[in-house]
Scaffold this motif. Sequence first.
Motif, PDB file in Angstrom:
ATOM      1  N   ALA A  12       0.831  -1.205   0.000  1.00 42.31           N
ATOM      2  CA  ALA A  12       0.000   0.000   0.000  1.00 42.31           C
ATOM      3  C   ALA A  12       0.864   1.253   0.000  1.00 42.31           C
ATOM      4  CB  ALA A  12      -0.934  -0.001   1.212  1.00 42.31           C
ATOM      5  N   ALA A  13       1.958   1.223   0.758  1.00 44.62           N
ATOM      6  CA  ALA A  13       2.868   2.368   0.783  1.00 44.62           C
ATOM      7  C   ALA A  13       3.495   2.595  -0.586  1.00 44.62           C
ATOM      8  CB  ALA A  13       3.957   2.141   1.836  1.00 44.62           C
ATOM      9  N   LEU A  14       3.870   1.513  -1.242  1.00 42.45           N
ATOM     10  CA  LEU A  14       4.474   1.624  -2.573  1.00 42.45           C
ATOM     11  C   LEU A  14       3.485   2.211  -3.574  1.00 42.45           C
ATOM     12  CD1 LEU A  14       6.940   0.852  -4.415  1.00 42.45           C
ATOM     13  CD2 LEU A  14       5.684  -1.259  -4.909  1.00 42.45           C
ATOM     14  N   ARG A  15       2.261   1.688  -3.578  1.00 48.25           N
ATOM     15  CA  ARG A  15       1.263   2.176  -4.523  1.00 48.25           C
ATOM     16  C   ARG A  15       0.843   3.606  -4.204  1.00 48.25           C
ATOM     17  NH1 ARG A  15      -2.421  -2.831  -6.640  1.00 48.25           N
ATOM     18  NH2 ARG A  15      -0.752  -4.401  -6.663  1.00 48.25           N
ATOM     19  N   GLY A  16       0.763   3.919  -2.926  1.00 51.81           N
ATOM     20  CA  GLY A  16       0.438   5.292  -2.554  1.00 51.81           C
ATOM     21  C   GLY A  16       1.524   6.265  -2.971  1.00 51.81           C
ATOM     22  N   ALA A  17       2.781   5.860  -2.807  1.00 55.94           N
ATOM     23  CA  ALA A  17       3.895   6.718  -3.207  1.00 55.94           C
ATOM     24  C   ALA A  17       3.895   6.936  -4.712  1.00 55.94           C
ATOM     25  CB  ALA A  17       5.214   6.095  -2.755  1.00 55.94           C
ATOM     26  N   ARG A  18       3.649   5.871  -5.469  1.00 52.95           N
ATOM     27  CA  ARG A  18       3.609   6.008  -6.928  1.00 52.95           C
ATOM     28  C   ARG A  18       2.534   7.007  -7.340  1.00 52.95           C
ATOM     29  NH1 ARG A  18       1.532   5.890 -11.538  1.00 52.95           N
ATOM     30  NH2 ARG A  18      -0.493   5.858 -10.529  1.00 52.95           N
ATOM     31  N   TRP A  28       4.898   7.440 -13.238  1.00 51.65           N
ATOM     32  CA  TRP A  28       5.582   6.216 -13.643  1.00 51.65           C
ATOM     33  C   TRP A  28       4.678   5.003 -13.461  1.00 51.65           C
ATOM     34  CZ3 TRP A  28      11.275   6.081 -11.494  1.00 51.65           C
ATOM     35  CH2 TRP A  28      11.979   7.176 -11.996  1.00 51.65           C
ATOM     36  N   PRO A  29       4.819   3.995 -14.308  1.00 54.42           N
ATOM     37  CA  PRO A  29       4.116   2.725 -14.071  1.00 54.42           C
ATOM     38  C   PRO A  29       4.598   2.092 -12.759  1.00 54.42           C
ATOM     39  CG  PRO A  29       4.998   2.823 -16.302  1.00 54.42           C
ATOM     40  CD  PRO A  29       5.598   3.979 -15.548  1.00 54.42           C
ATOM     41  N   LEU A  30       3.732   1.343 -12.117  1.00 52.87           N
ATOM     42  CA  LEU A  30       4.083   0.733 -10.837  1.00 52.87           C
ATOM     43  C   LEU A  30       5.307  -0.165 -10.960  1.00 52.87           C
ATOM     44  CD1 LEU A  30       3.301   0.361  -7.851  1.00 52.87           C
ATOM     45  CD2 LEU A  30       1.816  -1.525  -8.561  1.00 52.87           C
ATOM     46  N   ASP A  42      17.181  12.417 -12.280  1.00 52.88           N
ATOM     47  CA  ASP A  42      16.498  13.562 -12.883  1.00 52.88           C
ATOM     48  C   ASP A  42      15.361  13.995 -11.972  1.00 52.88           C
ATOM     49  OD1 ASP A  42      14.200  11.850 -13.458  1.00 52.88           O
ATOM     50  OD2 ASP A  42      15.373  11.089 -15.146  1.00 52.88           O
ATOM     51  N   ALA A  43      14.645  15.057 -12.383  1.00 51.61           N
ATOM     52  CA  ALA A  43      13.605  15.631 -11.528  1.00 51.61           C
ATOM     53  C   ALA A  43      12.487  14.630 -11.230  1.00 51.61           C
ATOM     54  CB  ALA A  43      13.038  16.892 -12.177  1.00 51.61           C
ATOM     55  N   GLU A  44      12.037  13.882 -12.250  1.00 48.89           N
ATOM     56  CA  GLU A  44      10.971  12.901 -12.024  1.00 48.89           C
ATOM     57  C   GLU A  44      11.427  11.813 -11.059  1.00 48.89           C
ATOM     58  OE1 GLU A  44       8.998  11.177 -15.313  1.00 48.89           O
ATOM     59  OE2 GLU A  44       8.178  13.069 -16.056  1.00 48.89           O
ATOM     60  N   ALA A  45      12.635  11.335 -11.250  1.00 53.21           N
ATOM     61  CA  ALA A  45      13.156  10.285 -10.369  1.00 53.21           C
ATOM     62  C   ALA A  45      13.251  10.784  -8.933  1.00 53.21           C
ATOM     63  CB  ALA A  45      14.518   9.823 -10.863  1.00 53.21           C
ATOM     64  N   THR A  47      11.359  13.044  -7.586  1.00 51.23           N
ATOM     65  CA  THR A  47       9.995  13.122  -7.053  1.00 51.23           C
ATOM     66  C   THR A  47       9.523  11.755  -6.580  1.00 51.23           C
ATOM     67  OG1 THR A  47       9.435  15.001  -8.474  1.00 51.23           O
ATOM     68  CG2 THR A  47       7.607  13.698  -7.631  1.00 51.23           C
ATOM     69  N   VAL A  48       9.754  10.728  -7.395  1.00 53.41           N
ATOM     70  CA  VAL A  48       9.369   9.368  -6.999  1.00 53.41           C
ATOM     71  C   VAL A  48      10.141   8.941  -5.754  1.00 53.41           C
ATOM     72  CG1 VAL A  48       9.338   6.947  -7.696  1.00 53.41           C
ATOM     73  CG2 VAL A  48       8.734   8.720  -9.352  1.00 53.41           C
ATOM     74  N   GLY A  49      11.429   9.229  -5.731  1.00 52.66           N
ATOM     75  CA  GLY A  49      12.229   8.878  -4.560  1.00 52.66           C
ATOM     76  C   GLY A  49      11.729   9.560  -3.304  1.00 52.66           C
ATOM     77  N   GLY A  50      11.354  10.837  -3.430  1.00 55.55           N
ATOM     78  CA  GLY A  50      10.830  11.552  -2.280  1.00 55.55           C
ATOM     79  C   GLY A  50       9.536  10.944  -1.766  1.00 55.55           C
ATOM     80  N   ALA A  51       8.635  10.581  -2.682  1.00 55.64           N
ATOM     81  CA  ALA A  51       7.371   9.963  -2.282  1.00 55.64           C
ATOM     82  C   ALA A  51       7.611   8.627  -1.586  1.00 55.64           C
ATOM     83  CB  ALA A  51       6.478   9.775  -3.503  1.00 55.64           C
TER      84      ALA A  51
END
Length: 289
Positions: A12-18, A28-30, A42-45, A47-51
Amino acid sequence: MRRRAAEVTSEAALRGARASAALDGANWPLEEVRRRSDFGRDAEARTVGGALRLNAEVGQLLGTWRHSPLQVLARLHLLAVGEGEAADGADAEGGGLDGVGTGGRVDASVVGRPRRADEPAEVLFRHQVAATEKAETEFSALEGTPGLSLPPAPSAAEVSARLDTLAQLLASRGGTKHPNERTAPALVVAAVVHGELLALRPFTSANGLVARAATRIVLIAEGLDPKAICPMEVGLAELGTEAYAAALSGYASGTRAGMAAWISHCAQALRLGVRESTAVCEAMQRGMA
């Protein structure tokens, strides 16, 4: 599924972060989120890392949240930006708006603290996410409501005052005999925290990520989702950014109808998060997750 509760929480944490990252422009795809290990390229990466960092740590912040929510908000912003991703003042020069330097890196001097008078807030909803679920809230009923459009970010002084008020409200709920525990349901408290942080945009960047992470903490702390298995962020993404922004405008208007629309939108997003959690459990039973 009780024996696999920790796995459900992790998924759930992974899907919520995505989903939270998607709402901030990194859609990004799950499976790509699962596969990647480098989130600083990069900026998108970033953002995903932060989430991902936010949702991984929210459970550890519950004790501090109950008596010092502002301290937790500062920590959430640091997690969203990343301790290793903030640029020093020289590297951030030329970034201009929102304390963001070249490549989307954030000036380290603005990380983990509310913005000051000369520091603008990053614009919300810069990236559109198309809805895959129809919003149940009738936003047409709000048309003509004064101040319905999302106003500019408040001044630093107003942000400071409203954050203090929010912190006092949240800290007061830590007592078992506080009347708010009976008069303000957990969903309403979560919606207020969510809406207030988005409306205030207290940091120069990553306000969306921080607001959604804080909402997750409230849902856990208030006992509505104690095991953190319902990714509300998934529901927000499925309802799309257009409905998200319209509902937030209702909150910012301060009217009864606007507040009701915002709480209703949050409730629908949470229900969709429950559906996502149910799908995870069913997949685990079939041996697919």
